[in-house]
Design an enzyme around this catalytic site. Structure first.
Site, PDB file in Angstrom:
ATOM      1  N   ASP A   1      39.361  16.023 -28.613  1.00 12.75           N
ATOM      2  CA  ASP A   1      39.714  15.013 -29.608  1.00 12.75           C
ATOM      3  C   ASP A   1      39.027  15.280 -30.943  1.00 12.75           C
ATOM      4  O   ASP A   1      39.264  14.560 -31.911  1.00 12.75           O
ATOM      5  CB  ASP A   1      39.324  13.615 -29.117  1.00 12.75           C
ATOM      6  CG  ASP A   1      40.414  12.988 -28.258  1.00 12.75           C
ATOM      7  OD1 ASP A   1      41.537  13.508 -28.260  1.00 12.75           O
ATOM      8  OD2 ASP A   1      40.137  11.979 -27.590  1.00 12.75           O
TER       9      ASP A   1
ATOM     10  N   GLY B   1       8.662  14.949  15.550  1.00 19.81           N
ATOM     11  CA  GLY B   1       8.934  16.318  15.991  1.00 19.81           C
ATOM     12  C   GLY B   1      10.335  16.401  16.574  1.00 19.81           C
ATOM     13  O   GLY B   1      11.025  15.392  16.747  1.00 19.81           O
TER      14      GLY B   1
ATOM     15  N   SER C   1      13.475  16.916  19.182  1.00 16.18           N
ATOM     16  CA  SER C   1      13.742  16.465  20.546  1.00 16.18           C
ATOM     17  C   SER C   1      13.248  17.539  21.522  1.00 16.18           C
ATOM     18  O   SER C   1      13.505  18.732  21.333  1.00 16.18           O
ATOM     19  CB  SER C   1      15.246  16.245  20.737  1.00 16.18           C
ATOM     20  OG  SER C   1      15.527  15.866  22.057  1.00 16.18           O
TER      21      SER C   1
ATOM     22  N   SER D   1      10.068  18.240  21.961  1.00 17.83           N
ATOM     23  CA  SER D   1       8.796  18.805  21.505  1.00 17.83           C
ATOM     24  C   SER D   1       7.618  18.306  22.319  1.00 17.83           C
ATOM     25  O   SER D   1       6.559  18.938  22.347  1.00 17.83           O
ATOM     26  CB  SER D   1       8.574  18.478  20.023  1.00 17.83           C
ATOM     27  OG  SER D   1       8.511  17.065  19.826  1.00 17.83           O
ATOM     28  N   GLY D   2       7.799  17.168  22.995  1.00 16.52           N
ATOM     29  CA  GLY D   2       6.701  16.613  23.789  1.00 16.52           C
ATOM     30  C   GLY D   2       6.098  15.355  23.198  1.00 16.52           C
ATOM     31  O   GLY D   2       5.015  14.926  23.612  1.00 16.52           O
TER      32      GLY D   2
ATOM     33  N   SER E   1      12.307  11.006  13.822  1.00 19.85           N
ATOM     34  CA  SER E   1      12.146  10.662  12.397  1.00 19.85           C
ATOM     35  C   SER E   1      12.212  11.912  11.531  1.00 19.85           C
ATOM     36  O   SER E   1      11.207  12.350  10.978  1.00 19.85           O
ATOM     37  CB  SER E   1      10.844   9.900  12.143  1.00 19.85           C
ATOM     38  OG  SER E   1       9.737  10.489  12.775  1.00 19.85           O
TER      39      SER E   1
END
Length: 640
Positions: free
Chosen positions: A44, A477, A479, A481-482, A551
């Site tokens: 423009d 940690g 799944s 992982s302990g 988390s």
């Protein structure tokens, strides 16, 4: 003529030159500043107009003009004539395509006023750039190609300007030379725009026919438009009322940037006055504390002032020693701004990654910085049609209305009343990148009606009764992982030591409190938020809370940390390599995820953000679960 005879005239000339320079500097020092933007549809003539303004105001040096002539012949779009757009379109990609991509800022001045102009991009995908340029503007020049009339992008930019709070609108119908300066064409475009402007709340605007390329009605009235009786563009820019003069009439507001204490005898509070005026003897109130005092001095680098107004940076001193720090807002005592922690806001999303409802972002409003979450949008706005569209998130360049919740009360005013205390940005906690800009509408009623109830028995009394220091051990940690195994051992050891504990396990919580949540990114964030709130309540009861949750997101773990008092949150990283965790696969979840039967599984098709600086790191490949539990207990009680 001797040397002694020539010294006196030279001295007089030098003195006159110095006086002229001082007078010139004095004149320019007291000019007002107008910030404005140019926007509109692609091609423009925005950049051409700014180039013309720079040229006509004699802000181009000879070497720059020579370079412009050369560039015009090489890459210009005006044949053999000067292409003023090249003064502004600095990016190589812009020159190649003949469009504006980034926001380009230019300074120029006239005899009456100084200007900073932002040339904003017209393309829809650069909406965030346009919002950035408009955020500090007092006026918007919306250009319309006289051959094309009001287009979709014209509507979008007009809506954004109005949304951001620009009340001075100039409708510049450009390229009038290409329609033979036809008044009927001009009148039709103005009528079409006026109808649209009323529909979005623009109450008034100034329309003028121009040619940025030819210079018609830019600095002088053109003989090509004898039917036009309004001001030239520059004349209008020189005389329009700037935002600062309007802000000066509003109640006094000063967000504190810095506590100025150079020695034991001086204590002042520095900042830029957002609105109103202040002078010694005025009664003030400091928010959010609500404490009151009286102004004794208004201090600047040039000495004390009898009065300071909006737009000035000052240091104010109080009659009383009251609490006031960075982030506080000093206001007139009789008419203070509001405080709240829940709001409705319009949000312009600026990040490539979509907004995640419930995720914690840094919320910066003026000098205040708090943690905040954004709820699922009520709707997004199609800026081309202005219709409201249901949405679950905000994508890049999207504009939506949503509720924002801060972790503590902030001082604010609606954006329509005060840009400084109503405009905010959201910052990603991981990258520190600005991801959104927003405008507060109002605080939610529940925010004003819900108050903390004072209790006689608090967290200290609960902790003293149990003879222990409250704490939250946050196990994180992958799944497998302990986490749950080690967390269970930690609780057993603390139980044998007569410690009062409670273990919140990820799987167990999803059977009750969080049974309504899935495993999308937004649901994972809400899962952690709820567990964090429960953990905080249990810590308030004096317990040692042990949580075992994947988390996966650093920002969400930091959100929970921010809920707890300093020293009571222990991030425990159960550091197990993915291949080791997958080899264990006690629940068979990795096998399902690999087979595509389980979506959004952390480590497979959903990321895990490892802690950067956990209080405790457990390498399960080097120590046993029992040894890990002993290390965690020793660390916890060693600091208890």
């Amino acid at each position: 003529m001797s040397d002694t005879e020539t010294k006196e005239p030279v001295y007089v000339v030098d003195k006159l030159i110095a006086e002229d320079i001082n007078a010139y500097l004095e004149q320019h020092e007291h000019k007002t500043m107008l910030r404005f933007i140019t926007c509109g549809s692609v091609d423009d003539g925005k950049s051409t107009l700014i180039g013309r303004l720079l040229y006509d105001s004699k802000m181009i040096f000879e070497d720059q003009f020579a370079a412009l002539e050369s560039d015009s012949r090489k890459v210009g779009t005006q044949g053999q004539e000067i292409d003023f757009a090249l003064l502004v379109d600095g990016l190589a990609a812009e020159r190649e395509q003949g469009i504006t991509i980034d926001v380009a800022y230019r300074f120029f001045n006239t005899e009456k006023r100084k200007f900073i102009v932002a040339d904003c991009p017209g393309h829809e995908q650069y909406t965030r750039n346009m919002v950035t340029g408009a955020s500090t503007a007092d006026l918007a020049v919306i250009l319309i190609d006289a051959r094309k009339g009001v287009l979709v992008q014209t509507r979008r930019h007009s809506y954004l300007c109005h949304l951001i709070g620009i009340r001075n609108i100039v409708l510049a119908v450009n390229k009038m030379d290409l329609v033979d300066y036809d008044q009927e064409v001009f009148d039709k475009i103005v009528a079409d725009y006026a109808e649209f402007a009323r529909s979005i709340g623009i109450e008034s605007f100034t329309a003028m026919p121009i040619s940025g390329f030819r210079g018609d009605n830019i600095t002088t009235l053109s003989t090509n438009t004898p039917w036009y009786g309004g001001p030239t563009l520059v004349e209008h820019l020189e005389t329009v009322e700037v935002l600062g003069s309007i802000d000066a009439e509003k109640p006094f507001r000063l967000p504190v940037q810095w506590v100025n204490r150079p020695d034991l005898d001086f204590r002042g509070f520095s900042g830029l006055i957002a609105s109103g005026s202040i002078k010694p003897g005025d009664s003030i109130r400091v928010l959010p504390s609500g404490k009151t005092s009286t102004i004794t001095r208004v201090v600047t680098m040039d000495g004390d002032l009898d009065e300071a107004v909006a737009g000035q940076s000052v240091t104010v001193c109080f009659d009383d020693e009251i609490d006031c720090s960075r982030g506080s807002v000093i206001s007139v005592a009789a008419n203070p701004p509001q405080t709240a922690d829940q709001f409705e806001a319009t949000i312009v999303w600026m990040a490539d990654e979509a907004m995640i409802p419930g995720r914690a972002y840094w919320f910066k409003l003026g000098t205040q910085m708090v943690s905040a979450t954004v709820q699922e949008p009520k709707y997004t706005i199609n800026v081309n049609t202005l219709e409201h569209i249901a949405a679950k998130t905000l994508e890049l360049n999207a504009i939506g209305v949503a509720e924002v919740i801060t972790d503590r009360q902030i001082v604010f005013e609606p954006y329509a009343e005060n840009r400084t205390l109503g405009g905010f940005v959201l910052i990603d906690k991981m990258t520190n990148a600005t991801v959104a800009a927003g405008m507060l509408h109002f605080s939610l009623r529940r925010s004003q009606n819900v108050h903390w109830q004072a209790l006689d028995i608090g967290r200290k009394q609960h902790a003293d009764l149990k003879n222990q220091k409250p704490a939250v051990l946050w196990f994180t940690g992958l799944s497998g992982s302990g986490k749950s195994t080690i967390a269970n051992l930690v609780e057993k050891k603390l139980y044998r030591m007569n410690r009062h504990t409670f273990l919140l396990d990820g799987d167990n919580v999803r059977h009750g409190l969080n049974k309504d949540l899935g495993f999308t990114e937004a649901d994972r964030i809400e899962n952690i938020r709820r567990v964090g709130e429960v953990s905080k309540l249990m810590a308030d009861a004096g317990l040692i809370v042990i949580t075992a949750f994947i988390s996966p997101f650093q920002a969400d773990r930091e959100m929970v940390r921010s809920m707890m008092p300093e020293g009571e949150f222990f991030e425990v990283f159960i550091d197990t390599p993915l291949n080791v965790a997958e080899a264990r696969d006690v629940k068979g979840l990795y096998r399902k995820a690999r087979a595509g039967e389980l979506k959004n599984f952390t480590g497979i098709d959903s990321p895990y953000e490892a802690p950067r600086n956990p209080e405790i790191r457990i390498d399960t490949t080097t120590i046993s679960p029992d040894e890990a539990a002993n290390l965690i207990v020793d660390t916890l009680l060693g600091g208890a």
